[in-house]
Design a protein around this motif. Structure first.
Motif, PDB file in Angstrom:
ATOM      1  N   LEU A 117      -7.225  -0.083  48.226  1.00  0.00           N
ATOM      2  CA  LEU A 117      -7.946  -1.300  47.851  1.00  0.00           C
ATOM      3  C   LEU A 117      -8.404  -2.067  49.088  1.00  0.00           C
ATOM      4  CD1 LEU A 117      -5.705  -2.568  44.909  1.00  0.00           C
ATOM      5  CD2 LEU A 117      -8.006  -1.582  44.744  1.00  0.00           C
ATOM      6  N   SER A 160     -11.431  -0.323  50.571  1.00  0.00           N
ATOM      7  CA  SER A 160     -12.463   0.026  49.596  1.00  0.00           C
ATOM      8  C   SER A 160     -13.795  -0.653  49.940  1.00  0.00           C
ATOM      9  CB  SER A 160     -12.010  -0.404  48.194  1.00  0.00           C
ATOM     10  OG  SER A 160     -12.987  -0.079  47.239  1.00  0.00           O
ATOM     11  N   TYR A 203     -14.581  -3.019  45.308  1.00  0.00           N
ATOM     12  CA  TYR A 203     -13.531  -2.128  44.824  1.00  0.00           C
ATOM     13  C   TYR A 203     -14.068  -0.801  44.276  1.00  0.00           C
ATOM     14  CZ  TYR A 203     -10.585  -6.288  45.091  1.00  0.00           C
ATOM     15  OH  TYR A 203      -9.923  -7.400  45.544  1.00  0.00           O
ATOM     16  N   ALA A 231     -12.399   2.521  45.770  1.00  0.00           N
ATOM     17  CA  ALA A 231     -11.007   2.634  45.341  1.00  0.00           C
ATOM     18  C   ALA A 231     -10.935   3.007  43.866  1.00  0.00           C
ATOM     19  CB  ALA A 231     -10.272   1.321  45.592  1.00  0.00           C
TER      20      ALA A 231
END
Length: 661
Positions: free
Chosen positions: A205, A208, A220, A223
């Motif tokens: 995360l 990401s 995000y 991820a």
């Protein structure tokens, strides 16, 4: 007080059957009758501090190992980046950067594998050893209690609707060992998955970036793409692994049963090796071994096929996961310049680490299958132990079992009332009946009857070792008893301990034990009291059958029982040895009540011609009746009385002449 079972054969119990008629509500394995009960028992036992301390140390080292996985992924990205930009003009120290990054990676490998993982392995092995030892002690204590659980568990074949546990030795040793090791490995794997999700997921995360087409996820995106790939790939293949693991579990159980049967027959054969040799029965024994091994071979073949399929599945799974699923999701942002090479390699290594940790179930599914198989065999044994804690209730499920044990003043001796013995089955007819038998204190009784009439069964029933039937047995209060069987098996302990059984060798002095051996006719062994073996052989191998039975006499002389059962206990002795056996008991155990089964049709007498026995229990047509022993004259006296008596004949002739006059 009602009970079936009494403490120890060939020993002097501390309690009579009526004293032991108060079985405890719980056994040492009562909490282990289910999988989860078995798994948590150690952690809630009196050893809970030890168990939880080791567990927490393992958890800490597992978390550090997972965190080191993140450091490893980041260091791998740095190393690859230093290689990719080795010739870049902006890189002023390319070799130094490359070597530093390589050194850091090596140090992280050492820290993770030799440090965290290596120490964790040592601690987990210690937990394995401690847990296994605790379970072993619990099952041994449960089997070897005063209820004779080990006896009832093996001989009650269908009491609860399930067969008796086969190969108890294998269950206590191999199954417990493999189960505890597998359970610890499973727990570490589960915890590794959670810690990896926490550390690796957090790193994914953090690194990401936005992905084209998934702009709604913002930064995000990469991820989410990576986690989605893992979420699809790993569970589907885990489902396949579970199906194969179930097949492996069933085959492992079957393999253990087959191996146990073969090993059990080998053990039995080696014990009766002489009899096989004397009867030239090697051919039959060889055929039996071959038949048993066919089952092993067939099961092993199927197990090898499934293992091969599973190995191929695992290799393919590892390749696709490490080379495609791990590096695939990051390609999308890398192609669109959302990630540089360093970020792509780092992210892919993080995904690869996550797949590896989540795939732990797949990698160890064969071990999990073995764990389930072993735990099943251990819980079956725990259930069998629990089921026979109230033997009469257990046996009553497959036949009539209603024996009553009571106590009376020792002056009245032993009394048997309305006793009937039968075999398994609700409608089984009794094969032996004894309406009223009384054995006075100090009385010696000889059981007589044809082979198979039930003489030994009667003694077993009195001692609580016959399962089916009904009747009342009233024991003399506070009197110790001793059951001497025909076959004597000696444990691998010192000679003094063998004579002192069932007590401790500290209960009697060396002088007392030496005197007992001398009176039993084993005086030659007095100087070897402290030895557990002679010339590398245990006492069970050193002593002959007759000497073992003399050892039983030494136990009787030392323990001074008031009630003695001789179940063909002189079978290995010659006529003189049998007389010496009885004479030693007669001379050293005053007021002992003896009930004896022997092969002889006539009870033995002393060297002076006096009778050892006072009465006979004759068994004929399924009925046991007791009567006094009719004294028979010694052969020498019979010969003397049969000779002419000149003085008596002369007097008779003189008397006749007087009458005629």
């Amino acid at each position: 007080m009602i009970r079936v079972g009494r403490p120890s054969q060939e020993s002097v119990p501390e309690k009579t059957p009526r004293d032991a008629a108060r079985p405890s509500l719980l056994t040492p394995v009562s909490s282990m009758r289910s999988f989860w009960g078995l798994m948590r028992a150690y952690w809630v036992s009196d050893r809970w501090k030890e168990a939880w301390t080791l567990t927490l140390v393992i958890a800490l080292l597992t978390a550090l190992s997972s965190k080191a996985g993140v450091w490893f992924a980041e260091a791998s990205g740095e190393l690859v980046n230093s290689i990719a930009f080795f010739h870049d003009a902006a890189n002023t120290t390319p070799l130094r950067t490359l070597l530093v990054n390589a050194g850091i990676l090596v140090l992280l490998v050492l820290l993770k594998d030799a440090g965290f993982t290596g120490i964790r392995n040592l601690v987990s092995a210690t937990l394995h050893r401690k847990w296994r030892g605790w379970l072993d002690s619990r099952f041994n204590e449960a089997l070897l209690d005063t209820n004779h659980t080990h006896f009832h568990a093996q001989h009650a074949s269908t009491g609860s609707g399930t067969p008796a546990p086969d190969n108890i030795d294998q269950r206590v040793q191999e199954s417990i060992k493999d189960m505890t090791g597998g359970a610890i490995g499973l727990a570490m794997g589960v915890f590794s998955v959670f810690t990896s999700f926490y550390f690796v997921g957090g790193a994914l995360l953090k690194s990401s970036v936005e992905v084209k087409g998934l702009e709604f996820l913002g930064s995000y995106g990469s991820a989410a793409l990576a986690l989605l790939a893992v979420a699809i790939y790993v569970p589907f293949n885990t489902w396949i692994a579970v199906k194969l693991g179930g097949l492996l579990e069933r085959l492992n159980v079957r393999m253990q049963q087959a191996e146990g049967s073969y090993r059990g027959e080998l053990t039995t054969f080696l014990r009766r090796s002489f009899h096989v040799a004397a009867s030239q029965g090697e051919g039959v024994q060889r055929t039996m071994h071959g038949r048993l091994y066919v089952d092993i071979d067939g099961t092993w073949t199927r197990l090898n096929i499934v293992n091969t399929v599973y190995m191929s599945f695992e290799l393919i799974y590892n390749f696709i996961g490490a080379r495609i699923v791990a590096y695939g999701p990051g390609l999308v942002p890398f192609i669109h310049n959302g990630l540089d090479l360093k970020g792509y390699i780092t992210g892919s290594e993080l995904v690869n680490s996550l797949i590896g940790q989540c795939s732990w179930f797949i990698h160890v599914m064969p071990a999990i299958a073995t764990l389930r198989a072993n735990s099943q065999r251990v819980t079956e044994l725990a259930n069998a132990i629990e089921n026979v804690q109230h033997p009469q209730e257990f046996y009553s499920q497959t036949g009539r079992s209603d024996f009553h044990y009571a106590a009376q003043n020792p002056v009245f001796g032993l009394t048997i009332q309305k006793l009937e013995l039968a075999h398994q089955g609700e409608d089984a007819s009794p094969f032996l009946s004894a309406a009223n038998l009384r054995f006075r204190r100090g009385e010696w009784t000889f059981l007589k009857g044809e082979s198979g009439c039930g003489k030994t069964s009667l003694i077993k029933a009195i001692n609580g070792l016959w399962p089916y039937g009904h009747g009342t047995i009233v024991f003399p209060e506070g009197v110790k008893s001793f059951y001497a069987a025909q076959e004597v098996k000696l444990q691998p302990v010192s000679l003094k301990q063998l004579v002192c059984l069932p007590g401790s060798e500290h209960d009697h002095s060396d002088a007392q034990v030496a005197a007992a051996l001398y009176k039993a006719g084993l005086g030659d062994f007095i100087s070897h009291l402290a030895e557990g073996s002679r010339e590398g052989k245990s006492w069970d191998q050193v002593l002959s059958g007759g000497q073992k039975q003399k050892l039983v006499v030494a136990r009787i002389v030392l323990q001074q029982p008031g009630l003695l059962f001789l179940d063909e206990a002189t079978g290995a002795l010659d006529p003189e040895g049998k007389i010496a056996f009885h004479q030693a008991i007669k001379d050293n155990c005053p007021d002992v009540t003896v009930i004896s089964v022997m092969h002889e049709a006539v009870a033995p007498r002393s060297m002076t011609g006096s009778e050892f026995y006072h009465s006979i229990v004759a068994i004929a047509d399924g009925v046991a009746t007791k009567k006094p022993l009719v004294p028979t004259l010694p052969v020498e006296l019979t010969t003397i009385l049969a000779q002419p008596r000149p003085v008596e004949d002369k007097w008779l002739r003189f008397s006749r002449r007087l009458k005629q006059k």
